[in-house]
Design a protein around this motif. Sequence first.
Motif, PDB file in Angstrom:
ATOM      1  N   THR A 170      66.496  51.259  85.817  1.00 45.32           N
ATOM      2  CA  THR A 170      65.467  50.333  85.347  1.00 45.32           C
ATOM      3  C   THR A 170      65.182  49.253  86.384  1.00 45.32           C
ATOM      4  O   THR A 170      66.105  48.593  86.876  1.00 45.32           O
ATOM      5  CB  THR A 170      65.882  49.672  84.016  1.00 45.32           C
ATOM      6  OG1 THR A 170      66.262  50.679  83.087  1.00 45.32           O
ATOM      7  CG2 THR A 170      64.733  48.857  83.439  1.00 45.32           C
ATOM      8  N   ARG A 200      56.352  47.677  78.996  1.00 47.91           N
ATOM      9  CA  ARG A 200      56.736  48.823  79.793  1.00 47.91           C
ATOM     10  C   ARG A 200      55.559  49.323  80.615  1.00 47.91           C
ATOM     11  O   ARG A 200      54.423  49.375  80.150  1.00 47.91           O
ATOM     12  CB  ARG A 200      57.235  49.946  78.890  1.00 47.91           C
ATOM     13  CG  ARG A 200      58.656  49.741  78.359  1.00 47.91           C
ATOM     14  CD  ARG A 200      59.679  49.881  79.466  1.00 47.91           C
ATOM     15  NE  ARG A 200      59.449  51.107  80.218  1.00 47.91           N
ATOM     16  CZ  ARG A 200      59.820  52.317  79.796  1.00 47.91           C
ATOM     17  NH1 ARG A 200      60.482  52.435  78.661  1.00 47.91           N
ATOM     18  NH2 ARG A 200      59.561  53.384  80.519  1.00 47.91           N
ATOM     19  N   ARG A 249      62.465  53.586  85.528  1.00 48.47           N
ATOM     20  CA  ARG A 249      61.623  53.032  84.489  1.00 48.47           C
ATOM     21  C   ARG A 249      61.279  51.600  84.879  1.00 48.47           C
ATOM     22  O   ARG A 249      62.150  50.846  85.337  1.00 48.47           O
ATOM     23  CB  ARG A 249      62.343  53.049  83.143  1.00 48.47           C
ATOM     24  CG  ARG A 249      62.591  54.460  82.612  1.00 48.47           C
ATOM     25  CD  ARG A 249      63.450  54.443  81.366  1.00 48.47           C
ATOM     26  NE  ARG A 249      63.662  55.805  80.877  1.00 48.47           N
ATOM     27  CZ  ARG A 249      64.480  56.116  79.884  1.00 48.47           C
ATOM     28  NH1 ARG A 249      65.173  55.158  79.273  1.00 48.47           N
ATOM     29  NH2 ARG A 249      64.614  57.371  79.494  1.00 48.47           N
ATOM     30  N   GLU A 273      59.831  47.837  84.000  1.00 47.55           N
ATOM     31  CA  GLU A 273      59.615  46.825  82.968  1.00 47.55           C
ATOM     32  C   GLU A 273      58.931  45.631  83.613  1.00 47.55           C
ATOM     33  O   GLU A 273      59.334  45.174  84.685  1.00 47.55           O
ATOM     34  CB  GLU A 273      60.957  46.419  82.360  1.00 47.55           C
ATOM     35  CG  GLU A 273      60.850  45.405  81.247  1.00 47.55           C
ATOM     36  CD  GLU A 273      62.217  45.009  80.721  1.00 47.55           C
ATOM     37  OE1 GLU A 273      62.672  43.884  81.031  1.00 47.55           O
ATOM     38  OE2 GLU A 273      62.846  45.832  80.026  1.00 47.55           O
TER      39      GLU A 273
END
Length: 413
Positions: A38, A72, A80, A82
């Motif tokens: 992330t 997101r 991923r 954010e």
Amino acid sequence: VHHKRLLTDTAVAMDATPLCLFWKGFTVAHHKFLDEQTLRLQLTPDDRVPPVCSGCDHACFLVHDVHHRRVREAPLLIYRVELEVPVRRLRCPVCGPTRERIDWLPGRSPVTTTLRQWVERLVTLLPIRHVADLVGLHWHTVKTIDKQRLQRDLPAPDPTRLRRLMMDEFALHKGHRYATVIACADTQQVVWVGEGRSREAIRPFFEWLGDARQQIEAVAMDMNASFDLEVKAQCPNAEVVYDRFHVVAKYGREVMDRVRVDQANQLRDDKAARKVIKGSRWLLLRNQDNLKPEQAVKLEELLAANASLTKVYLLKDQLKTLWFAEDEATARSGWQEWAGMALSSGIDALVRFTKKLEPYLDGIVSSARHHLNTSVLEGMNNRIKVIKRMAYGYRDTEYFFLKIRAAFPGKMR
């Protein structure tokens, strides 16, 4: 390490870019890795891009307050993404205190437009749960995105083009809860889906149909009295056509299964022969053309050894021919011949079925005038079961019905 270094270089380049191409009106202020998968990017407003009021779409430089949102973004490489976005509330001279318009983050959405578009493409290929696991979103978030896509993009059917219809019911949930699907017989487009299978349940469809009810020529259905009565009440020019598949399936359940069980019970002392008859259900119900060579041999041996099974098996095939008659007179003549043999067969289950079927004769012989391919109904029912399994069941029936309509958009005529 290589990926992190590449992402760090990318983030530094973003920091140095006056206008971020990814998020209009914002630039990247800071970045950090929350874990191995992330990446969080902290955005800051670009001073050279004036904020715009979401109410009147005019630029406004007076900021009332700022609150930070975490949303997101679409994945970058294996990470991923954010975003931490400072959303400003403006003092618009026209609208008063109003949230600024952010083109890539509509409303209060927890995801950006880019991620939303990616999810919309994925849900047409994969089950919702798989998409949720892939992109790291909650199941309900993915479902909401897909439902909004369907509500936005699914075209409304045109009632003025409908002439011939097909109606069928399918199991909605466990516990004998059903829904009804109605499709155009000419294009195979699903035009309406509703919960229930009573007259009251399907009446909203005819209310939606409006004046187009007068132009409906034929409606194919199973022997559902509610469907029959409502169609005759709402569409005065329509003829009811009973679906061959459902009638033959009913014959299989009420006649062939009953005779097979009775014959097996008569062979209690011959366990081997009893086992053969009890295990012959699918052999008797399947079309002979679909049997493998070894199955055809077993069927021939079974029928040769049992006269009652032979009678009901042959009469099943002859019953099917009523739907392929050249005209209604030929169909009625065929029925008289078939009913005569059935009533004189001496088989109680067959006699009872024949008497129950006779009141539906008009709907059977009307198939000679309206050659509706009612096997499409069963194909639709099977496809609906697949859609339900892909979603592991649907609690939101509105969403389920939208998925069904999307699966049957119709063919060009």
